[in-house]
Design a protein around this motif. Structure first.
Motif, PDB file in Angstrom:
ATOM      1  N   VAL A  68       0.873  -1.173   0.000  1.00  0.00           N
ATOM      2  CA  VAL A  68       0.000   0.000   0.000  1.00  0.00           C
ATOM      3  C   VAL A  68       0.910   1.221   0.000  1.00  0.00           C
ATOM      4  N   GLU A  69       0.665   2.123  -0.947  1.00  0.00           N
ATOM      5  CA  GLU A  69       1.472   3.330  -1.055  1.00  0.00           C
ATOM      6  C   GLU A  69       0.571   4.538  -1.233  1.00  0.00           C
ATOM      7  N   SER A  70       1.102   5.683  -0.877  1.00  0.00           N
ATOM      8  CA  SER A  70       0.393   6.941  -1.091  1.00  0.00           C
ATOM      9  C   SER A  70       1.361   7.981  -1.607  1.00  0.00           C
ATOM     10  N   ASP A  71       0.972   8.606  -2.702  1.00  0.00           N
ATOM     11  CA  ASP A  71       1.687   9.773  -3.214  1.00  0.00           C
ATOM     12  C   ASP A  71       0.684  10.918  -3.321  1.00  0.00           C
ATOM     13  N   GLY A  72      -0.280  10.904  -2.399  1.00  0.00           N
ATOM     14  CA  GLY A  72      -1.419  11.809  -2.454  1.00  0.00           C
ATOM     15  C   GLY A  72      -2.668  11.053  -2.875  1.00  0.00           C
ATOM     16  N   ARG A  73      -2.472   9.922  -3.540  1.00  0.00           N
ATOM     17  CA  ARG A  73      -3.541   8.992  -3.913  1.00  0.00           C
ATOM     18  C   ARG A  73      -3.165   7.624  -3.370  1.00  0.00           C
ATOM     19  N   LEU A  74      -4.161   6.824  -3.029  1.00  0.00           N
ATOM     20  CA  LEU A  74      -3.918   5.497  -2.472  1.00  0.00           C
ATOM     21  C   LEU A  74      -3.696   4.492  -3.593  1.00  0.00           C
ATOM     22  N   HIS A  75      -2.636   3.686  -3.458  1.00  0.00           N
ATOM     23  CA  HIS A  75      -2.326   2.630  -4.430  1.00  0.00           C
ATOM     24  C   HIS A  75      -2.180   1.319  -3.659  1.00  0.00           C
ATOM     25  N   ILE A  76      -2.907   0.288  -4.108  1.00  0.00           N
ATOM     26  CA  ILE A  76      -2.800  -1.052  -3.526  1.00  0.00           C
ATOM     27  C   ILE A  76      -2.393  -1.987  -4.656  1.00  0.00           C
ATOM     28  N   ARG A  77      -1.331  -2.752  -4.421  1.00  0.00           N
ATOM     29  CA  ARG A  77      -0.924  -3.720  -5.459  1.00  0.00           C
ATOM     30  C   ARG A  77      -0.490  -5.014  -4.779  1.00  0.00           C
ATOM     31  N   ALA A  78      -0.759  -6.094  -5.461  1.00  0.00           N
ATOM     32  CA  ALA A  78      -0.361  -7.410  -4.963  1.00  0.00           C
ATOM     33  C   ALA A  78       1.120  -7.611  -5.192  1.00  0.00           C
ATOM     34  N   LEU A  79       1.805  -8.196  -4.217  1.00  0.00           N
ATOM     35  CA  LEU A  79       3.212  -8.509  -4.391  1.00  0.00           C
ATOM     36  C   LEU A  79       3.375  -9.694  -5.342  1.00  0.00           C
ATOM     37  N   HIS A  80       2.418 -10.603  -5.329  1.00  0.00           N
ATOM     38  CA  HIS A  80       2.396 -11.760  -6.238  1.00  0.00           C
ATOM     39  C   HIS A  80       0.971 -11.915  -6.749  1.00  0.00           C
TER      40      HIS A  80
END
Length: 85
Positions: A68-80
């Motif tokens: 889970v990352e944020s650069d002002g917007r939320l981003h969710i990505r699967a590691l696999h």
């Protein structure tokens, strides 16, 4: 440029809902503003519910690790990520 806050953790399934529970002390507070419409503070955690349709698009299921990352917007990505049929 806004600060990027990367966090990793498992997808949980509680009462039939897929979710992320991010400790506020480990970066959850930085994600509150950008996830306001899909999250809520629950005790010491930021709870983000992941709808089934989104889980399918992201290729995630219960127990999978996500970033889970944020650069002002939320981003969710699967590691696999899993393949979607």
């Amino acid at each position: 440029m806004e600060k990027v806050v990367p966090l990793e953790g498992p997808v949980l399934k509680v009462n039939g809902e897929l979710m992320l529970l991010i400790p506020l002390t480990d970066g959850g507070t930085e994600l509150i503003e950008c996830s306001r419409s899909i999250s809520e503070v629950q005790g010491e955690y930021l709870k983000i519910v992941i709808p089934e349709w989104l889980a399918g698009m992201l290729g995630i299921e219960e127990g999978d690790l996500v970033c889970v990352e944020s650069d002002g917007r939320l981003h969710i990505r699967a590691l696999h990520p899993r393949r979607v049929n």
